[in-house]
Design a protein around this motif. Structure first.
Motif, mmCIF file in Angstrom:
data_model
loop_
_atom_site.group_PDB
_atom_site.id
_atom_site.type_symbol
_atom_site.label_atom_id
_atom_site.label_comp_id
_atom_site.label_asym_id
_atom_site.label_seq_id
_atom_site.Cartn_x
_atom_site.Cartn_y
_atom_site.Cartn_z
ATOM 1 N N ILE A 28 -2.017 7.593 6.338
ATOM 2 C CA ILE A 28 -3.077 8.268 6.531
ATOM 3 C C ILE A 28 -3.586 8.376 4.567
ATOM 4 O O ILE A 28 -2.889 8.439 3.918
ATOM 5 C CB ILE A 28 -2.518 9.765 6.386
ATOM 6 N N VAL A 29 -4.762 7.971 4.457
ATOM 7 C CA VAL A 29 -5.392 7.649 3.435
ATOM 8 C C VAL A 29 -6.672 8.381 3.283
ATOM 9 O O VAL A 29 -7.445 8.904 4.205
ATOM 10 C CB VAL A 29 -5.738 6.155 3.071
ATOM 11 N N ASN A 30 -7.489 8.547 2.074
ATOM 12 C CA ASN A 30 -8.518 9.102 1.965
ATOM 13 C C ASN A 30 -9.488 8.212 1.514
ATOM 14 O O ASN A 30 -9.329 6.979 0.965
ATOM 15 C CB ASN A 30 -8.508 10.316 0.850
ATOM 16 N N SER A 31 -10.974 8.382 1.781
ATOM 17 C CA SER A 31 -12.039 7.502 0.993
ATOM 18 C C SER A 31 -13.226 8.826 0.900
ATOM 19 O O SER A 31 -13.077 9.805 1.231
ATOM 20 C CB SER A 31 -12.422 6.429 2.133
ATOM 21 N N TRP A 32 -14.242 8.227 0.572
ATOM 22 C CA TRP A 32 -15.296 9.204 -0.132
ATOM 23 C C TRP A 32 -16.450 9.047 0.668
ATOM 24 O O TRP A 32 -17.578 9.798 0.162
ATOM 25 C CB TRP A 32 -15.456 8.606 -1.548
ATOM 26 N N GLY A 33 -16.502 8.886 1.911
ATOM 27 C CA GLY A 33 -17.650 8.976 2.789
ATOM 28 C C GLY A 33 -18.816 8.094 2.403
ATOM 29 O O GLY A 33 -18.729 7.179 1.580
ATOM 30 N N GLY A 34 -19.814 8.079 3.345
ATOM 31 C CA GLY A 34 -21.112 7.517 3.156
ATOM 32 C C GLY A 34 -20.945 5.870 3.332
ATOM 33 O O GLY A 34 -20.017 5.380 3.597
ATOM 34 N N LYS A 42 -14.283 -1.458 6.499
ATOM 35 C CA LYS A 42 -14.780 -2.985 6.819
ATOM 36 C C LYS A 42 -13.868 -3.993 6.131
ATOM 37 O O LYS A 42 -13.421 -4.959 6.520
ATOM 38 C CB LYS A 42 -16.141 -3.237 6.507
ATOM 39 N N LEU A 43 -13.976 -3.835 4.545
ATOM 40 C CA LEU A 43 -13.190 -4.662 4.076
ATOM 41 C C LEU A 43 -11.649 -4.556 3.660
ATOM 42 O O LEU A 43 -10.935 -5.265 3.197
ATOM 43 C CB LEU A 43 -13.750 -4.764 2.537
ATOM 44 N N VAL A 44 -11.264 -3.360 3.937
ATOM 45 C CA VAL A 44 -9.777 -3.157 3.595
ATOM 46 C C VAL A 44 -8.961 -2.545 4.688
ATOM 47 O O VAL A 44 -7.944 -3.099 5.356
ATOM 48 C CB VAL A 44 -9.726 -2.024 2.394
ATOM 49 N N PHE A 45 -9.299 -1.292 5.248
ATOM 50 C CA PHE A 45 -8.550 -0.748 6.358
ATOM 51 C C PHE A 45 -8.384 -1.445 7.814
ATOM 52 O O PHE A 45 -7.291 -1.531 8.175
ATOM 53 C CB PHE A 45 -8.811 0.667 6.702
ATOM 54 N N PRO A 47 -9.184 -5.124 8.356
ATOM 55 C CA PRO A 47 -8.433 -6.108 8.112
ATOM 56 C C PRO A 47 -6.891 -5.845 8.084
ATOM 57 O O PRO A 47 -6.166 -6.613 8.693
ATOM 58 C CB PRO A 47 -9.157 -6.834 6.969
ATOM 59 N N PHE A 48 -6.441 -5.005 7.447
ATOM 60 C CA PHE A 48 -5.039 -4.474 7.040
ATOM 61 C C PHE A 48 -4.507 -4.114 8.453
ATOM 62 O O PHE A 48 -3.283 -4.726 8.609
ATOM 63 C CB PHE A 48 -4.937 -3.549 5.893
ATOM 64 N N GLU A 49 -5.168 -3.294 9.242
ATOM 65 C CA GLU A 49 -4.460 -2.879 10.376
ATOM 66 C C GLU A 49 -4.225 -4.071 11.410
ATOM 67 O O GLU A 49 -3.240 -4.213 11.756
ATOM 68 C CB GLU A 49 -5.510 -1.951 11.175
ATOM 69 N N LYS A 50 -5.186 -5.018 11.399
ATOM 70 C CA LYS A 50 -5.035 -5.988 12.353
ATOM 71 C C LYS A 50 -3.986 -7.028 11.612
ATOM 72 O O LYS A 50 -3.036 -7.558 12.541
ATOM 73 C CB LYS A 50 -6.287 -6.753 12.401
ATOM 74 N N ALA A 51 -3.802 -7.149 10.498
ATOM 75 C CA ALA A 51 -2.749 -8.090 9.833
ATOM 76 C C ALA A 51 -1.446 -7.678 9.996
ATOM 77 O O ALA A 51 -0.338 -8.424 9.865
ATOM 78 C CB ALA A 51 -3.118 -8.582 8.369
#
Length: 342
Positions: A28-34, A42-45, A47-51
């Motif tokens: 469970i992580v946070n990010s800042w919307g928008g 797209k760039l982090v979460f 790809p990391f899930e798949k890998a």
């Protein structure tokens, strides 16, 4: 009989698959919307899930609210990794809300610029991206490209200035930098407030990022103290706005990725943080939103490099102590409100 056995095998296979799916670890992580959160996914979460065969639950939550939730959840934290952009990691680490990370636990730690890893020794997470507050200017309107913070006080730019309210973190940093170049300190912000007061009759005061673009587009703004990444956003809309790091330096906004204390799956959480530090991810953030990388091995194309603080230019960054800023924030904001209400 074969059909019956085949059905049993199919049921067993589906049951096993469902069981594995239920056992998939979750972060469970946070990010800042928008747009930022969309790019973060797209760039982090994703790809990391798949890998790593992991599920990432993203909660849209800004930095100050994230710190408030960490404090409220101290005995039973709900987040695995939290991201801050206002220096809250310094406070959270001092309060024991974050778990320390050893440099050897991150494969990319050795390649970080020193400033990006120095907080690890204090229990803070590493800096994975940076933006800076410098000068944005309309290159087709200004009589001369600015190169100093003191250019804000030059009559050359007339009444075509934008000031940012202190309710916006970029406005706060901009004022602190103005204060510094006119001889002030964090303990004495009177010089900055006095000099900002001289600009009030020549400027428009805004509080949000979209208002910057609106004023450059509609209100004949020429010059503003604001963030490097937003200069790119405005330019993408077709406006001839450029970003410059003034010769006195530019206040830095550190984006940190932090490991929450007393949570399971910490090895996996550290792996996610390490992924955010990789040159590939940082190059993509620079390309897509013009954030500066903190991994010295990150390679940028010339068109991207000219828009961000990169390489030797890292030395031009100015960092105001987040704890001291937090201590003076309320008084400074009140004094600012009195100033602009005159």
């Amino acid at each position: 009989m074969k059909k019956y056995l085949s059905s049993i095998a199919m049921v067993m296979m589906l049951t096993t698959t469902a069981s594995f799916a239920q056992e998939k670890p979750t972060l469970i992580v946070n990010s800042w919307g928008g747009p930022y959160e969309k790019l973060h996914k797209k760039l982090v979460f994703e790809p990391f899930e798949k890998a790593n065969n992991v599920k990432i639950e993203v909660v849209t939550l800004y930095s100050a609210d994230t710190l408030a939730q960490l404090r409220a959840q101290k005995d039973a934290p709900q987040y695995d990794v939290v991201h801050f952009s206002g220096g809250q990691e310094v406070i959270a680490a001092r309060e024991g809300l974050l778990a320390p990370i050893k440099p050897e636990e991150l494969t990319n730690a050795a390649d970080l610029y020193p400033f990006a890893a120095e907080g690890l020794a204090r229990g803070e997470g590493p800096v994975h991206l940076v933006t800076t507050v410098g000068l944005l200017y309309n290159e087709e309107k200004v009589p001369r490209a600015p190169d100093s913070w003191k250019d804000l006080w030059s009559d050359e730019y007339g009444d075509h200035l934008i000031l940012t309210d202190l309710s916006n973190s970029f406005g706060m940093l901009g004022l602190l930098m103005m204060n510094q170049i006119w001889g002030g300190t964090l303990a004495d912000t009177a010089p900055g407030l006095e000099k900002a007061g001289e600009l009030l009759d020549r400027s428009v005061i805004i509080s949000s990022s979209p208002e910057v673009q609106q004023n450059f587009a509609q209100n004949d703004a020429w010059l503003a103290a604001f963030a490097q990444d937003y200069a790119y956003t405005i330019r993408q809309s077709g406006l001839p706005v450029k970003f410059i790091i003034p010769k006195e330096g530019a206040p830095a906004v550190y984006f940190t990725a932090n490991l929450v204390a007393n949570r399971p799956n910490q090895d996996l959480a550290k792996k996610l943080i390490d992924f955010e530090l990789s040159p590939e991810v940082q190059a993509a953030f620079a390309r897509e939103m013009r954030y500066s990388p903190t991994n010295s091995k990150t390679e940028l194309t010339p068109d991207v490099a000219q828009d961000v603080v990169y390489g030797d230019a890292i030395k031009s960054m100015v960092r105001f102590d987040p704890v001291q800023v937090d201590e003076i924030r309320n008084v400074l904001v009140e004094n600012w409100k009195k100033l602009i209400s005159r």
